[in-house]
Design an enzyme around this catalytic site. Structure first.
Site, mmCIF file in Angstrom:
data_model
loop_
_atom_site.group_PDB
_atom_site.id
_atom_site.type_symbol
_atom_site.label_atom_id
_atom_site.label_comp_id
_atom_site.label_asym_id
_atom_site.label_seq_id
_atom_site.Cartn_x
_atom_site.Cartn_y
_atom_site.Cartn_z
ATOM 1 N N ARG A 115 22.143 -5.648 -23.778
ATOM 2 C CA ARG A 115 20.870 -5.815 -23.088
ATOM 3 C C ARG A 115 20.337 -7.060 -23.356
ATOM 4 N NH1 ARG A 115 17.524 -0.265 -23.764
ATOM 5 N NH2 ARG A 115 15.862 -1.957 -24.224
ATOM 6 N N ARG A 171 10.086 -5.518 -30.900
ATOM 7 C CA ARG A 171 9.970 -4.124 -30.251
ATOM 8 C C ARG A 171 9.646 -2.893 -31.416
ATOM 9 N NH1 ARG A 171 15.511 -3.958 -27.539
ATOM 10 N NH2 ARG A 171 15.022 -1.713 -27.006
ATOM 11 N N ARG A 181 4.211 5.406 -24.158
ATOM 12 C CA ARG A 181 4.397 4.690 -25.401
ATOM 13 C C ARG A 181 2.983 4.082 -26.126
ATOM 14 N NH1 ARG A 181 9.847 2.486 -23.880
ATOM 15 N NH2 ARG A 181 10.685 1.487 -25.244
ATOM 16 N N LYS A 197 17.494 7.879 -28.403
ATOM 17 C CA LYS A 197 16.909 8.742 -27.573
ATOM 18 C C LYS A 197 17.383 8.697 -26.302
ATOM 19 C CE LYS A 197 13.422 6.365 -27.167
ATOM 20 N NZ LYS A 197 13.424 5.154 -27.984
ATOM 21 N N ARG A 232 24.405 -2.757 -30.274
ATOM 22 C CA ARG A 232 24.552 -1.787 -29.222
ATOM 23 C C ARG A 232 25.206 -2.475 -27.761
ATOM 24 N NH1 ARG A 232 19.194 1.503 -27.380
ATOM 25 N NH2 ARG A 232 18.279 -0.474 -27.179
HETATM 26 P P1 AMP Z 1 13.553 0.880 -23.463
HETATM 27 O O1 AMP Z 1 14.977 0.933 -22.578
HETATM 28 O O2 AMP Z 1 13.043 2.316 -23.296
HETATM 29 O O3 AMP Z 1 13.847 0.429 -24.551
HETATM 30 O O4 AMP Z 1 12.504 -0.134 -22.657
HETATM 31 C C1 AMP Z 1 12.768 -1.315 -22.693
HETATM 32 C C2 AMP Z 1 11.589 -2.110 -22.436
HETATM 33 O O5 AMP Z 1 10.886 -1.666 -21.278
HETATM 34 C C3 AMP Z 1 10.408 -1.914 -23.486
HETATM 35 O O6 AMP Z 1 10.598 -2.903 -24.476
HETATM 36 C C4 AMP Z 1 9.232 -2.492 -22.730
HETATM 37 O O7 AMP Z 1 9.140 -3.779 -22.668
HETATM 38 C C5 AMP Z 1 9.511 -1.740 -21.476
HETATM 39 N N1 AMP Z 1 8.938 -0.392 -21.210
HETATM 40 C C6 AMP Z 1 9.872 0.656 -21.142
HETATM 41 N N2 AMP Z 1 8.900 1.870 -21.260
HETATM 42 C C7 AMP Z 1 7.975 1.561 -21.317
HETATM 43 C C8 AMP Z 1 6.312 1.975 -21.356
HETATM 44 N N3 AMP Z 1 6.235 3.456 -21.350
HETATM 45 N N4 AMP Z 1 5.240 1.415 -21.486
HETATM 46 C C9 AMP Z 1 5.291 0.017 -21.500
HETATM 47 N N5 AMP Z 1 6.430 -0.672 -21.505
HETATM 48 C C10 AMP Z 1 7.523 -0.068 -21.373
#
Ligand code: AMP
Length: 205
Positions: free
Chosen positions: A152, A163, A88, A13, A122
């Site tokens: 990360r 996740r 989400r 994404k 990654r």
């Molecule tokens: P991402 O970079 O999108 O994979 O997000 C990394 C982490 O941030 C996720 O595993 C969640 O812990 C938190 N996070 C990101 N976006 C959201 C969201 N819309 N709602 C809740 N937690 C989020």
């Protein structure tokens, strides 16, 4: 254009979001990036979010919604935006519906078996936020800006499994929620091909 990109962790994404935003000149609104920025700056929001992120859990809906509401109210979102990683949950999607309507929901679909391998291999650039897979890298520096690449903190195997479970239980139902607005592209293809498919969808809107 008001867009949302959906997909499991590791579906690509973020990579596609950068391309889409460059091509259509719209801001990239990644809640994950916003939380990570707050964590690196040590803000109260960052401190709150960190414990959830490190455990592979979702940050509470009201916190996330408040942050997005604030971001969408900025002038650069007037002519459109791309949401990446938000909503989400169904509650977040209901909250978003109160704020604005979307023109299209893109869904990047990747076989579940390859997601774990994609994420644990990654690497990310702490400076320009580029993301790469180790198989495409010649060394340990960012091909775009030369910064030393990092992994990360939540890209470890244990956290990634949590996740993916969260994605399947809480985020995947959004595909049914958005129904006919959803346009699915095959995310197993090379990134350029995925982008071509996305462009074809967006040009046809
Ligand atoms: P991402 O970079 O999108 O994979 O997000 C990394 C982490 O941030 C996720 O595993 C969640 O812990 C938190 N996070 C990101 N976006 C959201 C969201 N819309 N709602 C809740 N937690 C989020």
């Amino acid at each position: 254009m008001k867009l949302l990109i959906l997909g499991a962790p590791g579906a690509g994404k973020g990579t596609q979001a950068v391309r889409i935003c460059e091509r259509y000149a719209i801001p990239h609104i990644s809640t994950g990036d916003m939380f990570r920025e707050n964590i690196s700056k040590g803000t109260p929001l960052g401190k709150l979010a960190k414990s959830y992120i490190d455990a592979g859990k979702l940050v509470p809906d009201e916190v996330t919604l408040g942050m997005v509401k604030d971001r969408l109210s900025r002038p650069d979102c007037e002519n459109g935006f791309l949401l990446d990683g938000f909503p989400r949950t169904l509650a977040q999607a209901d909250g978003l519906k109160e704020l604005t309507a979307l023109d299209c929901v893109l869904n990047v679909d990747v076989d579940e078996a390859s997601l774990l391998s994609r994420i644990t291999r990654r690497r990310v650039c702490p400076k320009c936020a580029g993301t790469y897979h180790v198989s495409t890298l010649a060394g340990d520096t960012c091909p775009a800006c030369g910064e030393k690449l990092a992994q990360r903190a939540d890209d470890t195997e244990e956290t990634v499994k949590a996740r993916l479970d969260v994605y399947n239980a809480q985020t995947k139902p959004l595909i049914a929620y958005y129904g006919e607005q959803v346009k699915t592209v095959d995310g197993n293809l090379p990134p350029e091909k995925v982008f071509e498919a996305i462009q074809a969808v967006l040009e046809a809107l």
